[in-house]
Design a protein around this motif. Sequence first.
Motif, PDB file in Angstrom:
ATOM      1  N   PRO A   1       0.713  -1.419   0.194  1.00  0.00           N
ATOM      2  CA  PRO A   1      -0.412  -0.059  -0.001  1.00  0.00           C
ATOM      3  C   PRO A   1       1.044   1.024   0.340  1.00  0.00           C
TER       4      PRO A   1
ATOM      5  N   ASN B   1      -5.007   5.247   0.414  1.00  0.00           N
ATOM      6  CA  ASN B   1      -5.370   3.730  -0.858  1.00  0.00           C
ATOM      7  C   ASN B   1      -6.445   3.877  -0.509  1.00  0.00           C
TER       8      ASN B   1
ATOM      9  N   GLU C   1      -3.426  -4.077  -8.124  1.00  0.00           N
ATOM     10  CA  GLU C   1      -3.277  -2.316  -7.713  1.00  0.00           C
ATOM     11  C   GLU C   1      -3.303  -1.740  -9.421  1.00  0.00           C
TER      12      GLU C   1
END
Length: 362
Positions: free
Chosen positions: A21, A26, A357
């Motif tokens: 992260p 985030n 991601e």
Amino acid sequence: MSLQKLTIYNVRNIQKATLIPSPGLNLIFGKNAGGKSALLEAIFLLGRARSYRTSTIRHAIKHDENQLTVSGNVLLKNGINCQLGIRLDGKSSEIRINHQSQQSRDLLAYSLPILLIDPKSYRLLDAGAQIRREFIDWGIFNRNEHFLIAWRNYKRALQQRNALLKMRNFKQLEIWNNELVNYGTIVNEYRQLYVQNLLPVFKDVLTQFIALDDLTFSFQLGWDKSKGFLSSLNNDLEKDIRYGFTHSGPHRSDLLLMIGQRLAKDFVSRGQLKCIVLALKLAQIKLMVMEHKNNGCILIDDFTAELDWVNRNKLLSYLSQLSFQVFLTASEVNEFGDISRLINFKMFHVEQGEIDEVNGFT
């Protein structure tokens, strides 16, 4: 401090996931029931060794699996890396810090302080006093390591006194009265000092969202201030014996938000009430930052809940300036608000327990 790496096994529908992260924001998005809340739940489990979504840990374990495991690498404020791990099977728990087994959950909580904001958080001013005591005590816990000792000793004395009341055994009552007053006074002093320090910070944070200049705190001790704690215990004795529990003490204290002589929750609009609760939570974080205490993680589950577009953007801007790691969930990217000016953030897409991601937004 911030969570540098997170590894999850068998939390809800997340069979296995590892993510790196951002130390800042985030942003986690995906369809409902995809695993967004499970991701936040895993972080919460790592810091508390319990779930915020269920009191039965078995419900947090993936179907057909016997246990869940969450581990993480935390960078402390002194620059030292700390390895945390938690394994739960519904009957027992295994806690590891720097590869050493630990018995206490407290060390996890100190290593990774976690503040949760979810739709239930907005009950802070509407629900009973217990939730507000927990709110105060979380702040003190992360501020002064001696508080937990006093609080546990008070709780022990309270349990002993209540047991004597139920058995109508009064021989040792005076001994436990003294213990109760001793540790209860210490707990109360910690709480009063914390509330006093939190108020100006809260007012400052609140101005970021709404204008309520005459809003203030009223801290209720949990006993008759004019009589004192010990006298209140003695005066309540007949009632305590009748009901079998102690009516006066810090376990009955409360934090009331007032506008003039009226409770704020009975005076402000629903939208204003949501902003007040949000400011209370964020004020705890700001106070920690101001006092150079341990940083940690803010978990905001269902970012859009209870907030209009304007306040979403205000909150996003405020969070981006904090020295705290933040994890936010929403169903769609555009629900986070204007992310065009964000710098230190990452974005993750979650679907059917898979976490990816999204590099196009970083």
